[in-house]
Design an enzyme around this catalytic site. Structure first.
Site, PDB file in Angstrom:
ATOM      1  N   LEU A  60       0.810  -1.218   0.000  1.00  0.00           N
ATOM      2  CA  LEU A  60       0.000   0.000   0.000  1.00  0.00           C
ATOM      3  C   LEU A  60       0.845   1.269   0.000  1.00  0.00           C
ATOM      4  O   LEU A  60       0.376   2.322  -0.437  1.00  0.00           O
ATOM      5  CB  LEU A  60      -0.944   0.024   1.206  1.00  0.00           C
ATOM      6  N   CYS A  83       4.751  -8.077  -2.875  1.00  0.00           N
ATOM      7  CA  CYS A  83       3.964  -9.298  -2.947  1.00  0.00           C
ATOM      8  C   CYS A  83       2.846  -9.248  -1.916  1.00  0.00           C
ATOM      9  O   CYS A  83       3.060  -8.843  -0.770  1.00  0.00           O
ATOM     10  CB  CYS A  83       4.854 -10.513  -2.692  1.00  0.00           C
ATOM     11  N   VAL A  84       1.654  -9.678  -2.356  1.00  0.00           N
ATOM     12  CA  VAL A  84       0.505  -9.804  -1.468  1.00  0.00           C
ATOM     13  C   VAL A  84       0.029 -11.251  -1.586  1.00  0.00           C
ATOM     14  O   VAL A  84      -0.301 -11.707  -2.682  1.00  0.00           O
ATOM     15  CB  VAL A  84      -0.634  -8.833  -1.859  1.00  0.00           C
ATOM     16  N   ILE A  85       0.030 -11.961  -0.458  1.00  0.00           N
ATOM     17  CA  ILE A  85      -0.402 -13.353  -0.426  1.00  0.00           C
ATOM     18  C   ILE A  85      -1.747 -13.427   0.285  1.00  0.00           C
ATOM     19  O   ILE A  85      -1.910 -12.855   1.374  1.00  0.00           O
ATOM     20  CB  ILE A  85       0.644 -14.243   0.278  1.00  0.00           C
ATOM     21  N   HIS A  91      -8.589  -8.371   3.888  1.00  0.00           N
ATOM     22  CA  HIS A  91      -7.473  -7.428   3.750  1.00  0.00           C
ATOM     23  C   HIS A  91      -6.731  -7.644   2.427  1.00  0.00           C
ATOM     24  O   HIS A  91      -6.259  -6.693   1.810  1.00  0.00           O
ATOM     25  CB  HIS A  91      -6.519  -7.569   4.942  1.00  0.00           C
ATOM     26  N   ASN A 115       4.445  -2.532 -13.046  1.00  0.00           N
ATOM     27  CA  ASN A 115       3.851  -3.078 -11.828  1.00  0.00           C
ATOM     28  C   ASN A 115       4.365  -4.488 -11.593  1.00  0.00           C
ATOM     29  O   ASN A 115       3.975  -5.424 -12.282  1.00  0.00           O
ATOM     30  CB  ASN A 115       2.327  -3.070 -11.939  1.00  0.00           C
ATOM     31  N   ARG A 129       6.936 -16.947  -9.513  1.00  0.00           N
ATOM     32  CA  ARG A 129       6.809 -15.694 -10.258  1.00  0.00           C
ATOM     33  C   ARG A 129       7.981 -14.752 -10.002  1.00  0.00           C
ATOM     34  O   ARG A 129       8.381 -13.996 -10.882  1.00  0.00           O
ATOM     35  CB  ARG A 129       5.480 -15.021  -9.913  1.00  0.00           C
TER      36      ARG A 129
END
Length: 183
Positions: A60, A83-85, A91, A115, A129
């Protein structure tokens, strides 16, 4: 399996003038972030671009950090890495959507950025990735930024022919004649 997929990659653009890129990285998942950064650096180096790396706490914070640099500094482009897991709460959706939306708004306002914020279901997907020898999404984000920088430079020198001509230039008239400008 995603690892077996192949994608067409454009050749990296060539630049006559130096390119300066800011990499904004969230090392929240450090091993994943390190893979993304390694891939991004390799692509920027291959294109002859100079770069600086700054760190922010999470995904964020990446768009605001890029906005600060875009307004207050002289970078040609930006690479967002993080990274967002998916977890057990909503959330995940908030962080994915808001970070992506923030980057898109910056791009639409003229920031040349790539991005490289991964949004995945689990750590194994992220590692595949992020791997510079695998899907190399960090390198892909750097390449995207470079392509947008090249596009921006290409169109920066073109004019749309709207406005006044400087004093001393001739103006082509509709009947084929010429008239000196009076600006």
């Amino acid at each position: 399996m995603a690892q077996a997929e192949t994608h067409h990659e454009l050749p990296l653009p060539r630049f006559e003038k130096p390119v300066k890129v800011l990499i904004v990285q969230s090392p929240y998942y450090k091993d994943i972030a390190d893979g993304l950064l390694t891939g991004a650096k390799a692509v920027l180096e291959a294109a002859g671009a100079s770069f600086e790396v700054v760190h922010v706490p999470g995904a964020l914070e990446i768009p605001p950090a890029i906005r600060i640099a875009h307004v207050q500094s002289n970078f040609d482009g930006y690479v967002a890495l993080g990274c967002v897991i998916r977890g057990e709460t909503s959330h995940y959706e908030t962080v994915c959507n808001d970070s992506s939306h923030g980057l898109m708004l910056l791009g639409l306002q003229g920031a040349c950025l790539g991005n490289g914020i991964l949004t995945v279901e689990n750590k194994d997907q992220a590692l595949v990735r992020a791997d510079p020898e695998g899907q190399n999404k960090g390198g892909g984000a750097a390449a995207a930024a470079l392509h947008l920088i090249a596009l921006s430079r290409r169109y920066a020198t073109q004019t749309k022919g709207v406005g006044f001509k400087p004093r001393g230039e001739t103006i082509q008239l509709a009947d084929g004649g010429e008239s000196p400008s009076r600006a």
